[in-house]
Scaffold this motif. Structure first.
Motif, PDB file in Angstrom:
ATOM      1  N   THR A 166      29.041  39.586  39.946  1.00 38.09           N
ATOM      2  CA  THR A 166      28.001  40.353  39.262  1.00 38.09           C
ATOM      3  C   THR A 166      26.622  40.080  39.852  1.00 38.09           C
ATOM      4  OG1 THR A 166      29.240  40.379  37.201  1.00 38.09           O
ATOM      5  CG2 THR A 166      26.866  40.717  37.017  1.00 38.09           C
ATOM      6  N   VAL A 167      26.361  38.848  40.232  1.00 43.31           N
ATOM      7  CA  VAL A 167      25.000  38.492  40.677  1.00 43.31           C
ATOM      8  C   VAL A 167      24.862  38.335  42.189  1.00 43.31           C
ATOM      9  CG1 VAL A 167      24.341  37.509  38.466  1.00 43.31           C
ATOM     10  CG2 VAL A 167      25.345  36.025  40.188  1.00 43.31           C
ATOM     11  N   PHE A 168      25.935  38.003  42.882  1.00 39.26           N
ATOM     12  CA  PHE A 168      25.857  37.832  44.339  1.00 39.26           C
ATOM     13  C   PHE A 168      26.369  39.092  45.026  1.00 39.26           C
ATOM     14  CE2 PHE A 168      25.831  33.555  42.660  1.00 39.26           C
ATOM     15  CZ  PHE A 168      24.744  33.018  43.333  1.00 39.26           C
ATOM     16  N   ARG A 169      25.511  40.101  45.025  1.00 36.55           N
ATOM     17  CA  ARG A 169      25.811  41.388  45.645  1.00 36.55           C
ATOM     18  C   ARG A 169      25.316  41.375  47.091  1.00 36.55           C
ATOM     19  NH1 ARG A 169      29.657  42.498  43.997  1.00 36.55           N
ATOM     20  NH2 ARG A 169      29.477  44.422  45.137  1.00 36.55           N
ATOM     21  N   PRO A 170      25.797  42.273  47.930  1.00 34.89           N
ATOM     22  CA  PRO A 170      25.342  42.301  49.325  1.00 34.89           C
ATOM     23  C   PRO A 170      23.838  42.566  49.426  1.00 34.89           C
ATOM     24  CG  PRO A 170      27.249  43.733  49.009  1.00 34.89           C
ATOM     25  CD  PRO A 170      26.805  43.297  47.648  1.00 34.89           C
ATOM     26  N   VAL A 171      23.194  41.832  50.290  1.00 27.83           N
ATOM     27  CA  VAL A 171      21.801  42.069  50.685  1.00 27.83           C
ATOM     28  C   VAL A 171      21.806  41.901  52.194  1.00 27.83           C
ATOM     29  CG1 VAL A 171      19.398  41.318  50.514  1.00 27.83           C
ATOM     30  CG2 VAL A 171      20.873  41.186  48.491  1.00 27.83           C
ATOM     31  N   ALA A 172      21.683  43.015  52.905  1.00 28.27           N
ATOM     32  CA  ALA A 172      21.818  43.004  54.371  1.00 28.27           C
ATOM     33  C   ALA A 172      20.964  41.915  54.992  1.00 28.27           C
ATOM     34  CB  ALA A 172      21.441  44.369  54.928  1.00 28.27           C
ATOM     35  N   PRO A 173      21.534  41.163  55.904  1.00 26.27           N
ATOM     36  CA  PRO A 173      22.837  41.305  56.549  1.00 26.27           C
ATOM     37  C   PRO A 173      23.963  40.494  55.897  1.00 26.27           C
ATOM     38  CG  PRO A 173      21.586  39.652  57.717  1.00 26.27           C
ATOM     39  CD  PRO A 173      20.715  40.144  56.571  1.00 26.27           C
ATOM     40  N   PHE A 174      23.766  40.013  54.674  1.00 27.47           N
ATOM     41  CA  PHE A 174      24.732  39.110  54.051  1.00 27.47           C
ATOM     42  C   PHE A 174      25.657  39.847  53.093  1.00 27.47           C
ATOM     43  CE2 PHE A 174      20.838  36.631  54.861  1.00 27.47           C
ATOM     44  CZ  PHE A 174      21.331  35.852  55.882  1.00 27.47           C
ATOM     45  N   PRO A 175      26.940  39.451  53.072  1.00 27.65           N
ATOM     46  CA  PRO A 175      27.882  40.072  52.135  1.00 27.65           C
ATOM     47  C   PRO A 175      27.679  39.528  50.730  1.00 27.65           C
ATOM     48  CG  PRO A 175      28.980  38.307  53.308  1.00 27.65           C
ATOM     49  CD  PRO A 175      27.588  38.431  53.904  1.00 27.65           C
ATOM     50  N   GLY A 176      28.215  40.237  49.777  1.00 35.35           N
ATOM     51  CA  GLY A 176      28.242  39.745  48.414  1.00 35.35           C
ATOM     52  C   GLY A 176      29.529  38.981  48.168  1.00 35.35           C
ATOM     53  N   ILE A 177      29.659  38.467  46.968  1.00 33.88           N
ATOM     54  CA  ILE A 177      30.902  37.807  46.564  1.00 33.88           C
ATOM     55  C   ILE A 177      31.737  38.840  45.828  1.00 33.88           C
ATOM     56  CG2 ILE A 177      31.925  36.019  45.105  1.00 33.88           C
ATOM     57  CD1 ILE A 177      29.511  34.265  45.727  1.00 33.88           C
ATOM     58  N   SER A 178      32.963  39.034  46.286  1.00 33.75           N
ATOM     59  CA  SER A 178      33.840  40.031  45.680  1.00 33.75           C
ATOM     60  C   SER A 178      34.743  39.437  44.598  1.00 33.75           C
ATOM     61  CB  SER A 178      34.694  40.708  46.749  1.00 33.75           C
ATOM     62  OG  SER A 178      35.445  39.734  47.459  1.00 33.75           O
ATOM     63  N   SER A 179      35.068  38.149  44.720  1.00 38.52           N
ATOM     64  CA  SER A 179      35.923  37.493  43.720  1.00 38.52           C
ATOM     65  C   SER A 179      35.874  35.981  43.939  1.00 38.52           C
ATOM     66  CB  SER A 179      37.375  37.979  43.835  1.00 38.52           C
ATOM     67  OG  SER A 179      37.943  37.587  45.067  1.00 38.52           O
ATOM     68  N   VAL A 180      36.517  35.267  43.048  1.00 41.09           N
ATOM     69  CA  VAL A 180      36.635  33.809  43.146  1.00 41.09           C
ATOM     70  C   VAL A 180      38.112  33.475  42.996  1.00 41.09           C
ATOM     71  CG1 VAL A 180      36.043  31.598  42.093  1.00 41.09           C
ATOM     72  CG2 VAL A 180      34.331  33.422  42.218  1.00 41.09           C
ATOM     73  N   LYS A 181      38.625  32.651  43.897  1.00 47.51           N
ATOM     74  CA  LYS A 181      40.029  32.233  43.830  1.00 47.51           C
ATOM     75  C   LYS A 181      40.114  30.723  43.646  1.00 47.51           C
ATOM     76  CE  LYS A 181      42.010  35.949  46.552  1.00 47.51           C
ATOM     77  NZ  LYS A 181      42.780  36.321  47.739  1.00 47.51           N
ATOM     78  N   ASN A 182      41.261  30.302  43.174  1.00 46.24           N
ATOM     79  CA  ASN A 182      41.632  28.884  43.098  1.00 46.24           C
ATOM     80  C   ASN A 182      40.737  28.039  42.203  1.00 46.24           C
ATOM     81  OD1 ASN A 182      43.689  29.427  45.020  1.00 46.24           O
ATOM     82  ND2 ASN A 182      42.173  29.234  46.650  1.00 46.24           N
ATOM     83  N   GLN A 183      40.083  28.633  41.226  1.00 45.44           N
ATOM     84  CA  GLN A 183      39.325  27.826  40.277  1.00 45.44           C
ATOM     85  C   GLN A 183      40.291  27.397  39.185  1.00 45.44           C
ATOM     86  OE1 GLN A 183      35.452  29.148  39.059  1.00 45.44           O
ATOM     87  NE2 GLN A 183      35.596  28.061  37.123  1.00 45.44           N
ATOM     88  N   THR A 184      40.666  26.134  39.234  1.00 42.42           N
ATOM     89  CA  THR A 184      41.685  25.655  38.305  1.00 42.42           C
ATOM     90  C   THR A 184      41.101  24.897  37.127  1.00 42.42           C
ATOM     91  OG1 THR A 184      41.964  23.668  39.639  1.00 42.42           O
ATOM     92  CG2 THR A 184      43.445  25.509  40.111  1.00 42.42           C
ATOM     93  N   GLU A 185      39.803  24.635  37.158  1.00 35.43           N
ATOM     94  CA  GLU A 185      39.176  23.866  36.086  1.00 35.43           C
ATOM     95  C   GLU A 185      37.944  24.604  35.600  1.00 35.43           C
ATOM     96  OE1 GLU A 185      38.752  19.614  37.282  1.00 35.43           O
ATOM     97  OE2 GLU A 185      39.009  20.452  39.269  1.00 35.43           O
TER      98      GLU A 185
END
Length: 176
Positions: A39-58
């Motif tokens: 929601t907050v880390f969206r693309p701002v050229a030239p950097f990509p945004g975060i599309s998802s988070v994996k492996n958060q077990t805690e």
């Protein structure tokens, strides 16, 4: 026990941004810590945004918690919460980048500080890059203003989420 990425002898590149919100510090912290990264880390050229988070077990509420942010360009990183002070600050380190940052930095230490500011809160966010040998000039030079712009946009979205959630959780006053 977490091995810290950055030590006192390291020559790092530090970028800090800050923003104020009318939300009380304890509420800002409560909303900020588990914030939805895409929601907050969206693309701002030239950097990509975060599309998802994996492996958060805690739960993301204590040192040692880990997760893997997935970026819009198909790359990822390893993230570990290294410090957590309830109500006031948290720090994390990012390593194992699979994008261009893997050729510029050994990793990054990020830190959010939530401080009282009158009736509201001052949120200060710092990114400290540990450059690879011979790459400090790139991070401190042409990279820094671009990354600062990315951080300003992300922090603006964080504050928007904080203020929206804070307002939505307030009881409604009725005229009698």
């Amino acid at each position: 026990m977490t091995t810290l990425l950055i030590g006192p002898a390291d020559k790092t590149v530090t970028i800090t941004v800050q923003q104020r919100t009318h939300t009380a510090p304890q509420d800002a912290f409560r909303i900020l810590v588990p914030i939805d990264l895409p929601t907050v880390f969206r693309p701002v050229a030239p950097f990509p945004g975060i599309s998802s988070v994996k492996n958060q077990t805690e739960a993301w509420d204590h040192a040692g918690a880990r997760r893997n942010p997935q970026f819009d360009d198909g790359s990822q990183a390893n993230e570990e919460l290294t410090e957590y002070v309830l109500g006031s600050s948290f720090a994390y380190q990012l390593t194992g980048f699979t994008n261009v940052l893997s050729r510029l930095a050994a990793g990054i230490r990020g830190e959010f500080n939530v401080n009282p500011d009158g009736d509201g809160t001052l949120i200060r966010w710092t990114y400290e890059f540990k450059p690879l040998p011979g790459r400090r000039w790139i991070l401190a030079g042409p990279f820094a203003p671009l990354w600062r712009r990315y951080m300003v946009a992300a922090l603006d979205r964080c504050v928007h989420v904080i203020e929206t959630k804070d307002n939505s959780e307030q009881p409604l006053l009725r005229a009698e």
